[in-house]
Design a protein around this motif. Sequence first.
Motif, PDB file in Angstrom:
ATOM      1  N   ALA B  41       0.899  -1.045   0.218  1.00  0.00           N
ATOM      2  CA  ALA B  41      -0.059  -0.091  -0.327  1.00  0.00           C
ATOM      3  C   ALA B  41       0.815   1.352  -0.086  1.00  0.00           C
ATOM      4  CB  ALA B  41      -1.126  -0.287   0.855  1.00  0.00           C
ATOM      5  N   PHE B  43       0.345   3.325  -2.236  1.00  0.00           N
ATOM      6  CA  PHE B  43      -0.803   4.544  -2.358  1.00  0.00           C
ATOM      7  C   PHE B  43      -2.526   3.218  -2.290  1.00  0.00           C
ATOM      8  CE2 PHE B  43       2.307   6.661  -5.084  1.00  0.00           C
ATOM      9  CZ  PHE B  43       2.203   7.756  -4.947  1.00  0.00           C
ATOM     10  N   LYS B  44      -3.541   4.055  -2.055  1.00  0.00           N
ATOM     11  CA  LYS B  44      -4.452   3.267  -2.000  1.00  0.00           C
ATOM     12  C   LYS B  44      -5.010   2.551  -3.019  1.00  0.00           C
ATOM     13  CE  LYS B  44      -6.499   5.077   2.355  1.00  0.00           C
ATOM     14  NZ  LYS B  44      -5.835   3.806   3.062  1.00  0.00           N
ATOM     15  N   GLU B 173       5.236   5.345   6.779  1.00  0.00           N
ATOM     16  CA  GLU B 173       3.523   5.273   6.213  1.00  0.00           C
ATOM     17  C   GLU B 173       2.688   5.841   6.728  1.00  0.00           C
ATOM     18  OE1 GLU B 173       1.973   4.796  10.836  1.00  0.00           O
ATOM     19  OE2 GLU B 173       0.188   4.174   9.735  1.00  0.00           O
ATOM     20  N   LYS B 208      -1.296   9.979   4.187  1.00  0.00           N
ATOM     21  CA  LYS B 208      -2.346   9.688   5.134  1.00  0.00           C
ATOM     22  C   LYS B 208      -2.679  10.302   6.049  1.00  0.00           C
ATOM     23  CE  LYS B 208      -2.599   5.438   6.095  1.00  0.00           C
ATOM     24  NZ  LYS B 208      -2.207   3.638   5.943  1.00  0.00           N
ATOM     25  N   LYS B 211      -6.595   6.315   9.120  1.00  0.00           N
ATOM     26  CA  LYS B 211      -5.997   4.981   7.975  1.00  0.00           C
ATOM     27  C   LYS B 211      -6.593   5.119   7.040  1.00  0.00           C
ATOM     28  CE  LYS B 211      -5.613   2.436  12.717  1.00  0.00           C
ATOM     29  NZ  LYS B 211      -6.601   1.948  14.077  1.00  0.00           N
ATOM     30  N   ARG B 212      -7.847   5.858   7.170  1.00  0.00           N
ATOM     31  CA  ARG B 212      -8.804   5.200   5.304  1.00  0.00           C
ATOM     32  C   ARG B 212      -9.127   6.668   4.656  1.00  0.00           C
ATOM     33  NH1 ARG B 212     -10.419   2.538   9.874  1.00  0.00           N
ATOM     34  NH2 ARG B 212     -10.526  -0.086   9.144  1.00  0.00           N
ATOM     35  N   GLU B 245     -11.112   5.748   1.146  1.00  0.00           N
ATOM     36  CA  GLU B 245     -11.530   3.785   0.986  1.00  0.00           C
ATOM     37  C   GLU B 245     -12.822   3.284   1.955  1.00  0.00           C
ATOM     38  OE1 GLU B 245      -7.246   2.052   3.190  1.00  0.00           O
ATOM     39  OE2 GLU B 245      -9.334   0.741   3.141  1.00  0.00           O
ATOM     40  N   GLY B 247     -14.344  -0.220   2.778  1.00  0.00           N
ATOM     41  CA  GLY B 247     -13.833  -1.355   2.735  1.00  0.00           C
ATOM     42  C   GLY B 247     -13.986  -1.880   1.001  1.00  0.00           C
TER      43      GLY B 247
END
Lengths: 184, 291
Positions: B41, B43-44, B173, B208, B211-212, B245, B247
């Motif tokens: 990851a 990148f997402k 991260e 980031k 987290k999402r 993000e 799911g």
Amino acid sequence: MKKSILIIAIIGLAMNFSFAQKFLCRDGHVWFFGTTPMENIEAHNKQASSIINTETGEIVVSVLMKSFEFEKALMQEHFNENYVESDKFPKGKFNGKITNLNEIDFSKPGSYTAQVKGVLNIHGVDKEYEIPVEMRVDGETINAQGKFATSAEDFKIEIPSVVRDKIAKQIDVNLNMSFSPYKK
Amino acid sequence: MKKIYFLLIIGFMSFSPAFPQDDLESLLDDAVEEPIQYTSATFKNTHVLNGHSVEFIRPHDLEFRISHRFGQLNTGAYELWGLDQANIHYGFEYGVNDWLNVGYGRGTYQKTYDGFIKMRLLRQSSGKKNRPISMSYFTSIAVNSLNQKELNDYFTNRMAYTHALLIARKFTEKLSLQLSPHFIHRNFVETSVDPNDIFAMGLGGRYKLTKRVSVNFEYFYVVDAPGSYPSQKYYNPLSIGFDIETGGHVFQLHLTNSLAMIEKGFIAETTGNWLDGGVHLGFNISRVFTF
């Protein structure tokens, strides 16, 4: 006379080190699963490592979180990125001790149930467990099998409400590890 | 004298390595070699914003993407600041194996069909094998299907090609950066002084926030081709946005001065100017299907 005593002393010293009292496992199998009506999640790690000191009963298990393989790649990414945060906490570690060491004779082949008590550290959180482990001593090797139940909550792993139905409350962890004598 | 030796023996014997627990742990770390750990990851998503990222669709997974760009913000209230206009691109991307992705798409911009191949050359890793960067090669073909007289002369007039090297590193991260030299060749251009070949250097990144959610940016520096005088004023594409993000989906919401969603269009033919509001609101929705 002096010489012979010296030789005995040296042999004694050498024996001290060659006597196998530590057993090592490099490729243990650790897997976990959680079942919900929505989705079954299962992950396997076949690179778990562990060491047992049969003299003191101490056990250390170390597992790389990134080595857990999921059926779906996206699950694996989310596991590492969002849940256990593998970049921050790369390893899961267990530090424990066999509490009924007197009931186990590692020099005699047979099956024994070891009560292993210790601290599991995942996601930077310590949690105490007592796990019954089936130990099969067979000549030079020891096979250990055990299982225990845990949960994401125990390790402060947050699960957003959107996916809460898909991730089981209880997660069953299994392990199967084969040890052989550890020589330096 | 004998006694001394005897004591020595006892001393040696009792010098059994009864290490404390901490040492058992370090003994284990020493005894077991750390396996290769690939960085995941960076990148997402498979795209930074407009351009491709070093992320791959996993083997046998299929990604369906819908990308959308509204009109320019400076079109004013009559066009509801661009919201009345719609430009879409849909695409399928498939993971053939660990190092190969193929894709197909179609977009409103010049009614273009496109196909691409993305190959993984290097993967950032730590542990047994230490590699500081990830690198991929990307190539695509775009076919303009507008019904236009000049294009009808030869089919090849409709075609444009892109080659790119995507070089990225996940620094922490949270922070990832990507450098991407691009080369674009257009078989047919507006006028004889418009360049057929275009070089551009891309710089993209993400940070980031949670987290999402991450904030992404992407900029391409387009090199002026010597001896060419573009018939129209083109700008360097700059895009800023968020990856969200949820799911199985990744939403990418952003502001960009380019309208097209394929390399040939957004690198070589960006006409919007950030400084006078020539900016499009855009989003990409990506859904991965696992078989």
